[in-house]
Design a protein around this motif. Structure first.
Motif, PDB file in Angstrom:
ATOM      1  N   ASP A  51      -3.978  -4.418 -10.781  1.00  0.00           N
ATOM      2  CA  ASP A  51      -3.857  -3.475  -9.666  1.00  0.00           C
ATOM      3  C   ASP A  51      -4.970  -3.732  -8.649  1.00  0.00           C
ATOM      4  O   ASP A  51      -6.139  -3.514  -8.929  1.00  0.00           O
ATOM      5  N   SER A  52      -4.596  -4.184  -7.468  1.00  0.00           N
ATOM      6  CA  SER A  52      -5.593  -4.511  -6.448  1.00  0.00           C
ATOM      7  C   SER A  52      -5.825  -3.378  -5.453  1.00  0.00           C
ATOM      8  O   SER A  52      -6.801  -3.398  -4.705  1.00  0.00           O
ATOM      9  N   LEU A  53      -4.923  -2.380  -5.420  1.00  0.00           N
ATOM     10  CA  LEU A  53      -4.989  -1.353  -4.386  1.00  0.00           C
ATOM     11  C   LEU A  53      -5.171   0.063  -4.918  1.00  0.00           C
ATOM     12  O   LEU A  53      -5.454   0.971  -4.148  1.00  0.00           O
ATOM     13  N   MET A  74       0.816  -1.201   0.000  1.00  0.00           N
ATOM     14  CA  MET A  74       0.000   0.000   0.000  1.00  0.00           C
ATOM     15  C   MET A  74       0.855   1.258   0.000  1.00  0.00           C
ATOM     16  O   MET A  74       0.501   2.261  -0.614  1.00  0.00           O
ATOM     17  N   ALA A  75       2.013   1.232   0.686  1.00  0.00           N
ATOM     18  CA  ALA A  75       2.889   2.394   0.727  1.00  0.00           C
ATOM     19  C   ALA A  75       3.959   2.333  -0.356  1.00  0.00           C
ATOM     20  O   ALA A  75       4.742   3.251  -0.497  1.00  0.00           O
ATOM     21  N   ASP A  79      -6.998   7.288  -4.432  1.00  0.00           N
ATOM     22  CA  ASP A  79      -7.997   6.931  -3.418  1.00  0.00           C
ATOM     23  C   ASP A  79      -8.595   5.568  -3.757  1.00  0.00           C
ATOM     24  O   ASP A  79      -9.802   5.423  -3.917  1.00  0.00           O
ATOM     25  N   GLY A  80      -7.719   4.581  -3.911  1.00  0.00           N
ATOM     26  CA  GLY A  80      -8.183   3.244  -4.250  1.00  0.00           C
ATOM     27  C   GLY A  80      -8.401   3.082  -5.738  1.00  0.00           C
ATOM     28  O   GLY A  80      -8.336   4.031  -6.522  1.00  0.00           O
ATOM     29  N   PHE A  81      -8.682   1.849  -6.144  1.00  0.00           N
ATOM     30  CA  PHE A  81      -8.815   1.535  -7.564  1.00  0.00           C
ATOM     31  C   PHE A  81      -9.849   2.399  -8.295  1.00  0.00           C
ATOM     32  O   PHE A  81      -9.601   2.835  -9.427  1.00  0.00           O
TER      33      PHE A  81
END
Length: 289
Positions: free
Chosen positions: A77-79, A27-28, A131-133
């Motif tokens: 891309d999951s995140l 995530m980072a 801000d997310g997918f």
């Protein structure tokens, strides 16, 4: 006693933070790997020209990436993270990375990897905010409208054409199984809400043959971004990439799923469009700013 309690609370918070970081390392993580980041910075140094015009180096930068494998970056891309990666591209990640490299190379002052990360994020996500997918722009029309509003691009299509089509852009939501991120129900619902706003999306376009017109062809610059438009009802772009001017005319550089890599098409743009007349009804013309 109060000191011990405070220590315990602080220790618990620290442990929870560490566990959280270990549980979600991706995530980072916005740098795919050290080798990709190093290569990206080498390209930036090669074309470094503070205060220069990013549009003028998009073509040469795109040429440097010919041969890189085609990878389903967006679908995997999951995140909702735009990584600095040069080991593989799909059409959108290729377009975004070339523009981000060009914009970073021409930004004032000394360019850092952090500057490239920020440029890539501003091009990839709606309003420039990850801000997310569902914040990742996956339709050409959405990408143009948002980046034009924030001064990242200029569209030239409507300067030369009054043609447009209206579509409902909902391919992603209707093909949930193709996108890793949409396995999560909340993410899927957010994506559907985004697409609800694209029920009647206006898509301006140039005619197929217009790239060869005398009043158009000479105006297309080396490094301009071209989006070839599909007649399919639920999405807008068939392929997109940058053009470079060679001795025989304009050639198209793009991440090709058919060829499995980034390619520079051997035939000039006009002939390439004609050969794919069944897949392409027109095109959009954009310049990186």
């Amino acid at each position: 006693m109060k000191i011990d309690t405070a220590r315990n609370i602080f220790g618990g918070m620290l442990a929870a933070l560490c566990l959280g970081l270990l549980a979600h390392p991706v995530m980072a993580q916005k740098f795919h790997c050290e080798a990709d980041t190093t290569k990206a910075m080498e390209i930036i140094r090669e074309f470094h020209n503070p205060g220069g015009d990013p549009a003028k180096i998009c073509g040469p930068v795109a040429s440097r990436l010919v041969g890189v494998p085609y990878v389903q970056v967006t679908k995997e891309d999951s995140l909702g993270v735009a990584e600095i990666r040069l080991d593989g591209f799909d059409d959108f990640s290729f377009v975004n990375m070339v523009a981000a490299l060009a914009k970073t190379a021409t930004s004032p002052g000394h360019s850092r990897a952090k500057d490239l990360e920020m440029a890539l994020e501003k091009l990839t996500f709606r309003r420039g905010e990850a801000d997310g997918f569902p914040s990742r722009m996956v339709y050409g029309g959405d990408w143009i409208v948002d980046n034009r509003a924030r001064g990242n691009v200029k569209e030239l299509t409507e300067d030369f054409s009054n043609n447009f089509k209206t579509k409902s852009l909902d391919y992603v939501g209707r093909h949930r199984d193709e996108y890793v991120a949409l396995k999560d129900s909340a993410t899927y619902e957010r994506q559907r809400m985004v697409e609800f706003g694209y029920r009647t999306f206006k898509i301006p376009h140039m005619k197929r043959e217009s790239s060869e017109w005398k009043q158009v062809g000479p105006e297309i610059q080396d490094g301009d971004l071209i989006m070839l438009l599909t007649p399919e009802p639920d999405r807008d772009v068939w392929e997109m990439g940058y053009v470079v001017r060679r001795d025989d005319g304009l050639h198209f550089i793009h991440a090709s799923e058919r060829d499995g890599k980034v390619v520079e098409e051997p035939e000039v743009l006009g002939r390439y469009i004609k050969r794919h007349a069944k897949e392409v009804y027109g095109w959009r013309w954009i310049r990186i700013l």
